[in-house]
Design a protein around this motif. Structure first.
Motif, PDB file in Angstrom:
ATOM      1  N   MET A   1       0.770  -1.129   0.006  1.00 15.11           N
ATOM      2  CA  MET A   1       0.007  -0.077  -0.067  1.00 15.11           C
ATOM      3  C   MET A   1       0.654   1.281   0.048  1.00 15.11           C
ATOM      4  N   ALA A   2       0.602   2.105  -0.675  1.00 10.48           N
ATOM      5  CA  ALA A   2       1.210   3.530  -0.934  1.00 10.48           C
ATOM      6  C   ALA A   2       0.915   4.239   0.456  1.00 10.48           C
ATOM      7  N   THR A   3       2.206   5.218   0.970  1.00 14.21           N
ATOM      8  CA  THR A   3       2.244   5.977   1.982  1.00 14.21           C
ATOM      9  C   THR A   3       1.144   7.162   1.776  1.00 14.21           C
ATOM     10  N   ILE A   4       0.435   7.461   2.411  1.00 16.49           N
ATOM     11  CA  ILE A   4      -0.326   8.784   2.456  1.00 16.49           C
ATOM     12  C   ILE A   4       0.279   9.702   3.509  1.00 16.49           C
ATOM     13  N   GLY A   5       0.591  11.099   2.964  1.00 19.19           N
ATOM     14  CA  GLY A   5       0.982  11.827   4.195  1.00 19.19           C
ATOM     15  C   GLY A   5      -0.221  12.475   4.687  1.00 19.19           C
ATOM     16  N   HIS A   6      -0.164  13.490   5.759  1.00 16.27           N
ATOM     17  CA  HIS A   6      -1.039  14.025   6.407  1.00 16.27           C
ATOM     18  C   HIS A   6      -1.283  15.423   5.849  1.00 16.27           C
ATOM     19  N   SER A   7      -0.542  15.876   5.094  1.00 17.43           N
ATOM     20  CA  SER A   7      -1.025  17.105   4.222  1.00 17.43           C
ATOM     21  C   SER A   7      -1.103  16.907   2.759  1.00 17.43           C
ATOM     22  N   PRO A   8      -1.945  16.402   2.400  1.00 19.58           N
ATOM     23  CA  PRO A   8      -2.087  16.018   0.851  1.00 19.58           C
ATOM     24  C   PRO A   8      -2.117  17.242  -0.065  1.00 19.58           C
ATOM     25  N   THR A   9      -1.436  17.252  -1.121  1.00 21.06           N
ATOM     26  CA  THR A   9      -1.483  18.458  -2.319  1.00 21.06           C
ATOM     27  C   THR A   9      -1.602  17.814  -3.448  1.00 21.06           C
ATOM     28  N   LEU A  10      -2.075  18.867  -4.408  1.00 21.62           N
ATOM     29  CA  LEU A  10      -2.339  18.433  -5.717  1.00 21.62           C
ATOM     30  C   LEU A  10      -1.011  17.553  -6.412  1.00 21.62           C
ATOM     31  N   CYS A  11       0.151  18.006  -6.067  1.00 21.30           N
ATOM     32  CA  CYS A  11       1.362  17.274  -6.407  1.00 21.30           C
ATOM     33  C   CYS A  11       1.558  15.963  -6.004  1.00 21.30           C
ATOM     34  N   GLY A  12       1.083  15.837  -4.612  1.00 21.38           N
ATOM     35  CA  GLY A  12       0.967  14.683  -3.883  1.00 21.38           C
ATOM     36  C   GLY A  12       0.035  13.567  -4.490  1.00 21.38           C
ATOM     37  N   VAL A  13      -1.341  13.977  -5.089  1.00 21.97           N
ATOM     38  CA  VAL A  13      -2.265  13.136  -5.585  1.00 21.97           C
ATOM     39  C   VAL A  13      -1.972  12.934  -7.083  1.00 21.97           C
ATOM     40  N   LEU A  14      -1.271  13.557  -7.618  1.00 23.04           N
ATOM     41  CA  LEU A  14      -0.513  13.455  -9.052  1.00 23.04           C
ATOM     42  C   LEU A  14       0.474  12.311  -8.984  1.00 23.04           C
ATOM     43  N   SER A  15       1.232  12.482  -8.123  1.00 24.43           N
ATOM     44  CA  SER A  15       2.492  11.654  -7.898  1.00 24.43           C
ATOM     45  C   SER A  15       2.030  10.091  -7.549  1.00 24.43           C
ATOM     46  N   GLU A  16       1.100  10.016  -6.592  1.00 22.97           N
ATOM     47  CA  GLU A  16       0.640   8.927  -6.208  1.00 22.97           C
ATOM     48  C   GLU A  16      -0.213   8.055  -7.443  1.00 22.97           C
ATOM     49  N   THR A  17      -0.931   8.810  -8.133  1.00 24.63           N
ATOM     50  CA  THR A  17      -1.434   8.285  -9.232  1.00 24.63           C
ATOM     51  C   THR A  17      -0.470   7.675 -10.466  1.00 24.63           C
ATOM     52  N   LYS A  18       0.793   8.701 -10.395  1.00 25.15           N
ATOM     53  CA  LYS A  18       1.699   8.007 -11.541  1.00 25.15           C
ATOM     54  C   LYS A  18       2.259   6.594 -11.007  1.00 25.15           C
ATOM     55  N   LEU A  19       2.512   6.683  -9.436  1.00 24.64           N
ATOM     56  CA  LEU A  19       3.020   5.521  -9.003  1.00 24.64           C
ATOM     57  C   LEU A  19       2.048   4.230  -9.303  1.00 24.64           C
ATOM     58  N   THR A  20       0.927   4.615  -9.200  1.00 23.52           N
ATOM     59  CA  THR A  20      -0.168   3.433  -8.830  1.00 23.52           C
ATOM     60  C   THR A  20      -0.101   2.894 -10.627  1.00 23.52           C
ATOM     61  N   ILE A  21      -0.302   3.822 -11.330  1.00 22.17           N
ATOM     62  CA  ILE A  21      -0.391   3.321 -12.908  1.00 22.17           C
ATOM     63  C   ILE A  21       0.810   2.850 -13.273  1.00 22.17           C
ATOM     64  N   ARG A  22       2.155   3.179 -12.705  1.00 26.36           N
ATOM     65  CA  ARG A  22       3.400   2.788 -13.478  1.00 26.36           C
ATOM     66  C   ARG A  22       3.410   1.147 -12.751  1.00 26.36           C
ATOM     67  N   ALA A  23       3.077   1.036 -11.587  1.00 29.20           N
ATOM     68  CA  ALA A  23       2.916  -0.252 -10.908  1.00 29.20           C
ATOM     69  C   ALA A  23       2.253  -1.235 -11.705  1.00 29.20           C
ATOM     70  N   ASN A  24       1.146  -0.915 -12.283  1.00 23.42           N
ATOM     71  CA  ASN A  24       0.316  -1.846 -13.040  1.00 23.42           C
ATOM     72  C   ASN A  24       0.395  -1.273 -14.489  1.00 23.42           C
ATOM     73  N   SER A  25       1.328  -1.232 -15.093  1.00 22.47           N
ATOM     74  CA  SER A  25       1.432  -0.339 -16.455  1.00 22.47           C
ATOM     75  C   SER A  25       0.640  -1.173 -17.450  1.00 22.47           C
ATOM     76  N   ARG A  26       0.991  -2.619 -17.682  1.00 19.77           N
ATOM     77  CA  ARG A  26       0.287  -3.180 -18.622  1.00 19.77           C
ATOM     78  C   ARG A  26      -1.193  -3.607 -18.672  1.00 19.77           C
ATOM     79  N   HIS A  27      -1.610  -3.503 -17.179  1.00 19.47           N
ATOM     80  CA  HIS A  27      -2.912  -3.765 -16.803  1.00 19.47           C
ATOM     81  C   HIS A  27      -3.705  -2.270 -17.487  1.00 19.47           C
ATOM     82  N   PHE A  28      -3.177  -1.357 -17.024  1.00 14.91           N
ATOM     83  CA  PHE A  28      -3.819   0.063 -17.494  1.00 14.91           C
ATOM     84  C   PHE A  28      -3.526   0.418 -18.759  1.00 14.91           C
ATOM     85  N   LEU A  29      -2.723  -0.100 -19.605  1.00 12.37           N
ATOM     86  CA  LEU A  29      -2.193  -0.041 -20.945  1.00 12.37           C
ATOM     87  C   LEU A  29      -3.394  -0.644 -21.639  1.00 12.37           C
TER      88      LEU A  29
END
Length: 308
Positions: A1-29
């Motif tokens: 599970m990804a670690t979520i900080g206590h002060s979420p930001t737009l950059c944080g959301v976009l970064s977690e999104t990128k990591l999640t997609i990259r970890a399952n790149s073939r599936h999302f492709l």
């Protein structure tokens, strides 16, 4: 599970999104090729096709007018259905991928069957509310107009005051619409993940999004502006190249723009799912998910009751 900080930001959301997609790149492709790529193609080709029909010598004929209307209706139906398919499968995959759960392509496709009616009913509920709001604004405008006539005020339709009033009403309606879209930004994820439907996902989204509205608005503006500029630019360039008959240059432009637009759409849908998880953390609901994850990983060890 990804670690979520206590002060979420737009950059944080976009970064977690990128990591999640990259970890399952073939599936999302695979999901992107199946559902988002056709949407991208349609979004770029539709303006060019309509322009081509408009410039024909027989556009005034009844046949060509009906053809244009039919193409528009088919395009709207195609976009609506594939948007629901993409939202259901990608939201489901992102949610489970965020927790590092194994998500198969078949399970993502099956999620569409369970989510299509909740999503459809949620869309209808949101449109019902928006139409009701627009009707209220229309009635208020009509009452104001009738009130002016009752008091004998001569309404000058060319007056700058009337133009200013119309502009103010338009801005007010736009602000209310954007506000409601921010309130409901998590509704479709709720419909997929929590299997709620109708007005329930809208209410649930309004609850979860408290404290994160600026991030939801930022995501909406960020992807909305990027996809809008890309779509308009690609469609305009395609018309300039001669439309669908523009040769290899037009084909190359369609392919490149479709790929870029597909990537943006994928990230856009996944980002709201990640934001949904952030909102659950903010409201203290993540503990239940963590408990569920821990329970799955728990292994009972044998206990020797014999004497040592």
């Amino acid at each position: 599970m990804a670690t979520i900080g206590h002060s979420p930001t737009l950059c944080g959301v976009l970064s977690e999104t990128k990591l999640t997609i990259r970890a399952n790149s073939r599936h999302f492709l695979a999901l992107s090729i199946l559902f988002l790529l056709p949407l991208s193609f349609a979004s770029i080709l539709y303006p060019s096709l309509i322009t081509t029909l408009s410039t024909t010598n027989f556009i005034t004929s009844h046949y060509h007018q009906n053809s244009r209307l039919l193409i528009t209706l088919l395009y709207m139906l195609f976009v609506f259905l594939f948007s629901i398919f993409a939202t259901a499968s990608i939201s489901y995959s992102t949610f489970h991928g965020f927790y590092n759960r194994s998500v198969s392509f078949i399970s993502s496709i099956k999620s569409i069957l369970f989510s299509i009616f909740p999503l459809l009913l949620t869309v209808l509920a949101s449109q019902f509310i928006l139409i009701f709001i627009f009707v209220i604004f229309g009635l208020l405008g009509a009452l104001l107009y009738e009130g002016l006539l009752t008091f004998g005020v001569d309404v000058d339709y060319g007056s700058n005051y009337l133009l200013g009033f119309v502009i103010c009403m338009t801005i007010l309606i736009l602000v209310v619409t954007i506000y409601m879209q921010v309130e409901w930004s998590l509704a479709y994820v709720v419909a997929v993940v929590e299997s709620k439907w109708g007005f329930a996902p809208l209410k649930r989204s309004a609850y979860l999004i408290n404290g994160m509205k600026w991030i939801a608005l930022s995501i909406m503006l960020y992807y909305g502006i990027l996809t809008g500029v890309l779509t308009i630019s690609c469609s305009t360039l395609l018309v300039y190249l001669g439309g669908i008959n523009g040769g290899w240059a037009a084909i190359l432009e369609i392919v490149l723009c479709s790929v870029l637009l597909t990537m943006m759409m994928l990230s856009y849908v996944a980002a709201y799912t990640v934001l949904y998880i952030y909102c659950k953390v903010l409201h203290g609901e993540m503990a239940f998910d963590i408990a569920d994850e821990s329970a799955e990983d728990y292994v009972s060890l044998p206990v020797d009751d014999g004497k040592v």
